[in-house]
Design a protein around this motif. Structure first.
Motif, mmCIF file in Angstrom:
data_model
loop_
_atom_site.group_PDB
_atom_site.id
_atom_site.type_symbol
_atom_site.label_atom_id
_atom_site.label_comp_id
_atom_site.label_asym_id
_atom_site.label_seq_id
_atom_site.Cartn_x
_atom_site.Cartn_y
_atom_site.Cartn_z
ATOM 1 N N ILE A 1 46.822 44.905 42.966
ATOM 2 C CA ILE A 1 45.746 45.897 42.898
ATOM 3 C C ILE A 1 46.132 47.222 43.583
ATOM 4 C CG2 ILE A 1 43.843 44.248 42.669
ATOM 5 C CD1 ILE A 1 43.371 44.430 45.670
ATOM 6 N N VAL B 1 51.455 44.409 49.341
ATOM 7 C CA VAL B 1 52.730 44.030 48.728
ATOM 8 C C VAL B 1 52.709 42.517 48.516
ATOM 9 C CG1 VAL B 1 55.215 43.892 49.149
ATOM 10 C CG2 VAL B 1 53.987 45.995 49.699
ATOM 11 N N GLY C 1 38.042 40.630 53.543
ATOM 12 C CA GLY C 1 38.332 41.409 52.325
ATOM 13 C C GLY C 1 38.122 42.900 52.470
ATOM 14 N N HIS D 1 44.176 42.677 53.169
ATOM 15 C CA HIS D 1 44.346 41.738 52.053
ATOM 16 C C HIS D 1 45.709 41.875 51.382
ATOM 17 C CE1 HIS D 1 43.839 44.980 49.143
ATOM 18 N NE2 HIS D 1 42.742 45.370 49.768
ATOM 19 N N GLY D 2 46.041 40.863 50.555
ATOM 20 C CA GLY D 2 47.307 40.867 49.837
ATOM 21 C C GLY D 2 47.181 41.573 48.498
ATOM 22 N N ALA D 3 48.153 41.314 47.614
ATOM 23 C CA ALA D 3 48.242 42.040 46.344
ATOM 24 C C ALA D 3 47.166 41.615 45.337
ATOM 25 C CB ALA D 3 49.632 41.851 45.751
ATOM 26 N N ALA D 4 46.512 40.488 45.563
ATOM 27 C CA ALA D 4 45.426 39.983 44.686
ATOM 28 C C ALA D 4 45.802 40.066 43.211
ATOM 29 C CB ALA D 4 44.121 40.738 44.975
ATOM 30 N N ASP E 1 45.527 37.993 40.960
ATOM 31 C CA ASP E 1 44.544 37.371 40.054
ATOM 32 C C ASP E 1 43.526 38.366 39.487
ATOM 33 O OD1 ASP E 1 43.650 37.585 42.710
ATOM 34 O OD2 ASP E 1 42.231 35.929 42.522
ATOM 35 N N ILE E 2 43.282 39.488 40.186
ATOM 36 C CA ILE E 2 42.295 40.449 39.662
ATOM 37 C C ILE E 2 42.932 41.807 39.334
ATOM 38 C CG2 ILE E 2 40.250 39.403 40.758
ATOM 39 C CD1 ILE E 2 40.544 41.734 42.899
ATOM 40 N N ALA F 1 38.699 45.552 41.984
ATOM 41 C CA ALA F 1 39.105 45.370 43.387
ATOM 42 C C ALA F 1 38.169 46.133 44.317
ATOM 43 C CB ALA F 1 40.529 45.862 43.576
ATOM 44 N N ASN F 2 37.889 45.535 45.441
ATOM 45 C CA ASN F 2 37.065 46.190 46.460
ATOM 46 C C ASN F 2 37.906 47.273 47.152
ATOM 47 O OD1 ASN F 2 35.497 46.891 48.636
ATOM 48 N ND2 ASN F 2 34.819 44.806 49.035
ATOM 49 N N SER G 1 38.841 48.261 51.997
ATOM 50 C CA SER G 1 39.973 48.189 52.934
ATOM 51 C C SER G 1 40.918 49.384 52.769
ATOM 52 C CB SER G 1 40.727 46.878 52.801
ATOM 53 O OG SER G 1 40.497 46.298 51.562
ATOM 54 N N ASP H 1 33.535 40.814 44.468
ATOM 55 C CA ASP H 1 33.903 39.908 45.577
ATOM 56 C C ASP H 1 32.768 39.822 46.603
ATOM 57 O OD1 ASP H 1 34.753 42.708 45.917
ATOM 58 O OD2 ASP H 1 35.281 42.079 47.938
#
Ligand code: ATP
Length: 334
Positions: free
Chosen positions: A14, A76, A240, A258-261, A263-264, A270-271, A274, A311
């Protein structure tokens, strides 16, 4: 007005859809006459590794070291370690800052508003582990100089907040290493006129769940800080939405927790909170505390009016949430 040089690393997943919002937020601050920014983008992460054979290309590191005042790093993927650790070491980012606070409408175990100030280069993270047959051991490194730098920063932050800090160690068991960290921290905080107490890490973990309002600035060692930051993020519900800073005497790097997410990624849901808070921490570090507070207030106001990405149980897209936030921020800054 000074121009601040910002190196933007979009990252993976994301990251590339959030990076343009970070740029836009800097533009808003510039348009309101708060500061000027020169932004350059550079690659790092999984995709860069695939394309070039290196997760952190030399040119990106050179820009971070020799050009940028601050680095704004996106999430990343698998190669996170190969990107973050060299940047931390090469830029001499001695302290990690992880604010954790409750936000309106974000489910939390307890109300909290604290910042964990974590030593970032030493402790068992020096990576000196050895084994011999059935025996294995690791080296825990603590130096007075590094502790002093971290404690001084904690003192500065405490003075901008409540004026009090909690030192967290396990000095009853690790009398020499944790004992040194505790003694130097106490000396620095006393000299700086910051009211302080000491807590053993087991008691601190318990208190952070039971009564987190008693903490404001938590000054701690690398391993304890790693664990307590995730605990605080979970209890405050900010896992998140949280951002973190890696700070040195000269340079600093800011990133979402958060990580690279993957899945979305690419779905526009994406929120962005952050990422917004990463920019907030950066402008605070650059000396614009008022702009940081306005950014935080605008996030709170957006959530209070019901703007929420999926989310957080809402139906807003990344860009729709950002638009609400931007309108709020512009109103606060005018
Ligand atoms: P890493 O090992 O890099 O931390 P991870 O998969 O453990 O990766 P994340 O990438 O942070 O952790 O994702 C964890 C979950 O949180 C995923 O379901 C992801 O979609 C979700 N998530 C993470 N960041 C966001 C965000 N900004 N907005 C919405 N959902 C997110």
């Amino acid at each position: 007005m000074r121009t601040h040089k910002v190196l933007l690393i979009p990252g993976d997943g994301i990251g590339p859809e959030l990076a343009p919002l970070a740029r836009d937020l800097l533009q808003v601050l510039e348009d309101r006459g708060i500061a000027r920014f020169e932004v350059r983008e550079a690659p790092a992460g999984d995709r860069t590794l695939e394309e070039t054979g290196e997760a952190l290309p030399r040119e990106t590191l050179d820009l971070a070291k020799n050009w940028a005042d601050a680095v704004l790093k996106g999430p990343v993927g698998e190669s996170a370690r190969d990107v973050v650790i060299p940047l931390r070491r090469e830029l001499d980012l001695h302290t990690n800052l992880r604010p954790a606070f409750t936000l309106p409408g974000v489910p939390a175990v307890r109300e909290m508003d604290l910042v964990i100030v974590r030593e970032n280069l030493e402790d068992v993270y020096v990576g000196a582990e050895y084994s011999h047959g059935d025996l294995a051991f690791a080296l825990k490194l603590v130096t007075a100089g590094q502790t002093r730098r971290v404690a001084r920063l904690a003192a500065r932050i405490a003075k901008e907040r409540s004026g009090r800090a909690t030192i967290v160690t396990k000095s009853n068991v690790l009398r020499v290493t944790d004992g040194l960290f505790r003694r130097i921290s106490e000396e620095v905080l006393s000299r700086e006129g910051v009211e302080h107490e000491h807590m053993y890490v087991d008691a601190a973990a318990m208190e952070m769940v039971r009564n987190p309002r008693r903490f404001d600035v938590v000054l701690t060692m690398n391993l304890y800080g790693d664990i307590l930051s995730d605990l605080a993020a979970q209890v405050s519900g900010s896992l998140g939405t949280a951002a973190s800073a890696n700070v040195g005497d000269v340079k600093a790097m800011f990133e979402p927790v958060h990580g690279a997410a993957f899945d979305i990624a690419g779905r526009g849901v994406a929120n962005p909170i952050s990422t917004i808070m990463s920019v907030g921490l950066m402008v605070d570090w650059l000396g614009y505390g008022g702009a940081y507070r306005a950014i935080r207030k605008a996030v709170e106001a957006s959530l209070s009016e019901g703007a929420r990405t999926p989310d957080l149980g809402g139906g807003y897209s990344t860009v729709e949430f950002y638009r609400v936030f931007k309108r709020r921020l512009e109103a606060l800054l005018s």
